[in-house]
Scaffold this motif. Structure first.
Motif, PDB file in Angstrom:
ATOM      1  N   GLY A  94       0.781  -1.234   0.000  1.00 23.65           N
ATOM      2  CA  GLY A  94       0.000   0.000   0.000  1.00 23.65           C
ATOM      3  C   GLY A  94       0.806   1.273   0.000  1.00 23.65           C
ATOM      4  O   GLY A  94       0.222   2.359   0.048  1.00 23.65           O
ATOM      5  N   THR A  95       2.136   1.181  -0.038  1.00 26.35           N
ATOM      6  CA  THR A  95       2.981   2.378  -0.048  1.00 26.35           C
ATOM      7  C   THR A  95       4.065   2.217  -1.107  1.00 26.35           C
ATOM      8  O   THR A  95       4.192   1.163  -1.746  1.00 26.35           O
ATOM      9  N   LEU A  96       4.859   3.259  -1.277  1.00 23.73           N
ATOM     10  CA  LEU A  96       5.994   3.184  -2.184  1.00 23.73           C
ATOM     11  C   LEU A  96       7.156   2.417  -1.579  1.00 23.73           C
ATOM     12  O   LEU A  96       8.120   2.100  -2.269  1.00 23.73           O
ATOM     13  N   GLY A  97       7.058   2.136  -0.282  1.00 24.78           N
ATOM     14  CA  GLY A  97       8.139   1.424   0.383  1.00 24.78           C
ATOM     15  C   GLY A  97       9.221   2.372   0.858  1.00 24.78           C
ATOM     16  O   GLY A  97       9.164   3.590   0.658  1.00 24.78           O
ATOM     17  N   ALA A  98      10.216   1.802   1.486  1.00 23.84           N
ATOM     18  CA  ALA A  98      11.337   2.588   1.997  1.00 23.84           C
ATOM     19  C   ALA A  98      12.508   2.500   1.036  1.00 23.84           C
ATOM     20  O   ALA A  98      12.849   1.412   0.570  1.00 23.84           O
ATOM     21  N   ARG A  99      13.118   3.639   0.744  1.00 22.43           N
ATOM     22  CA  ARG A  99      14.307   3.685  -0.117  1.00 22.43           C
ATOM     23  C   ARG A  99      15.472   4.197   0.711  1.00 22.43           C
ATOM     24  O   ARG A  99      15.412   5.298   1.271  1.00 22.43           O
TER      25      ARG A  99
END
Length: 392
Positions: A94-99
């Motif tokens: 549901g998110t872009l995730g962590a980079r």
């Protein structure tokens, strides 16, 4: 693969080559060759790196109520020689995730990174698998070199602090109590003697009576009273919109949490047919909350049928969390009236009611439109039910 910057340089180089040929400008050819050489060199550089990493992830806690804090801790260990700059992406549902950017690592060097997960909504969040890639110093090419593990975070519904539901008075029959597999079957006070049957614990044989009667006799002790709580959740899609269903799930979870604080055996039933059976604590209670984390509305199921199952025994409390926009409210009223006549302690929480008056004889009735109304109205209803009044 090329990064967005790499694609821009590559496409720009071919455009420059075309323009140089069209207009006869030699400088554009030189610029195009330089750009293509940069992109090609960056791709070769990233693809020839030999890097070995170990990626470890921990999520603390692995189960959390909506709005709580859940933290991810990543550990990246270099198992080979010195590394260039690495790019780590940790996808989250549901998110872009962590980079995350990982600077150059020496042999056996380890780096840790931490970030928080979104827990605003209930459900199951998949974290990972982490993707690690080598990126050249100019940021033109990116080559994946491995992936880390996959972890799951379960977000329980948001809850409010409630008083436990009122329990029926009077002793709990021995046979009914023994049906709950999590309860202790051996009490402290003598209850009765009966004939031995296959499967009985030989330690319960009453030897004096066995010798006197000439046949094996088993001692039964009184099982301590453990009143049970059954929570019925309406899951009909005709009874809720999305926002009100979330309020209903939160209300059901709040009742479960309140009963668990009193160590009551708990059972969750849904109109769609789910039945957790009676649980008390530990993994059983966690599985009940797991179901509430993922439950959704359904077009199938009968409120009358599930209420009949919930009130099949008169022992314990029954709490019904009902949708207020049911297609056939008359049938709901009839089903609740029948359940109230069978149950010694029935509480109905209706979310977003449209004005129909529910039967209150023998039961408590709580009508809420928002989650904030639950705690005070629930407390008032339990107090009123104890004193004989039943509407809040």
């Amino acid at each position: 693969m090329l990064t967005r910057r790499g694609w821009a340089v590559g496409i720009g180089s071919f455009v420059a080559a075309g323009a140089g040929r069209l207009f006869g400008i030699g400088e554009l050819f030189v610029l195009a060759v330089a750009g293509i050489a940069l992109v090609s060199g960056a791709t070769i550089w990233t693809r020839t790196r030999r890097i070995r990493l170990r990626i470890q992830r921990s999520v603390q806690p692995v189960r959390v109520h909506a709005g709580g804090q859940a933290r991810v801790e990543l550990a990246v260990t270099n198992l080979g020689g010195p590394t260039p700059v690495l790019q780590l992406t940790d996808p989250v549902t549901g998110t872009l995730g962590a980079r995350l950017g990982v600077g150059p690592l020496l042999g056996a060097e380890r780096v840790n990174a931490t970030y928080l997960l979104p827990t605003e909504r209930r459900g199951r969040l998949r974290v990972g698998p982490a993707d690690v890639a080598v990126v050249d110093p100019l940021g033109l090419s990116r080559t994946p070199i491995g992936a880390g593990p996959l972890t799951t975070l379960v977000v329980y519904p948001a809850t409010q602090t409630l008083v436990p539901p009122r329990l029926a008075r009077g002793p709990e029959p021995l046979g009914i109590a023994a049906d709950v597999h999590t309860l202790q079957r051996i009490g402290e006070d003598f209850y009765a003697l009966r004939d031995y049957t296959a499967g009985d614990d030989v330690r319960r044989i009453h030897w004096p009576s066995t010798a006197r009667l000439g046949r094996p006799m088993v001692r039964e002790d009184e099982v301590p009273r453990r009143s049970r709580v059954t929570v019925v959740l309406d899951t009909r899609s005709t009874a809720f919109d999305t926002e009100r269903f979330e309020i209903a799930v939160s209300a059901a979870a709040s009742v479960v949490l309140a009963s668990a604080s009193r160590h009551d055996p708990l059972r969750l039933l849904t109109v769609a047919g789910a039945d957790t059976g009676f649980v008390t604590s530990g993994e059983g209670l966690a599985q009940l909350f797991d179901h509430l984390a993922e439950v959704s509305t359904s077009g199938t199921g009968s409120l009358r049928g599930v209420l009949a199952a919930a009130t099949a025994s008169v022992v314990g409390a029954v709490v019904v969390v009902l949708g207020g926009t049911a297609f056939d409210a008359t049938r709901d009223i009839e089903a609740i009236a029948a359940a109230g006549s069978r149950s010694s302690s029935l509480t109905v929480i209706r979310v977003g009611g449209t004005g129909e008056v529910l039967p209150s004889a023998g039961s408590a009735y709580v009508d809420i439109a928002t989650a904030a109304e639950l705690a005070p109205k629930w407390a008032a209803a339990q107090t009123a039910q104890e004193s004989g009044a039943v509407r809040a």
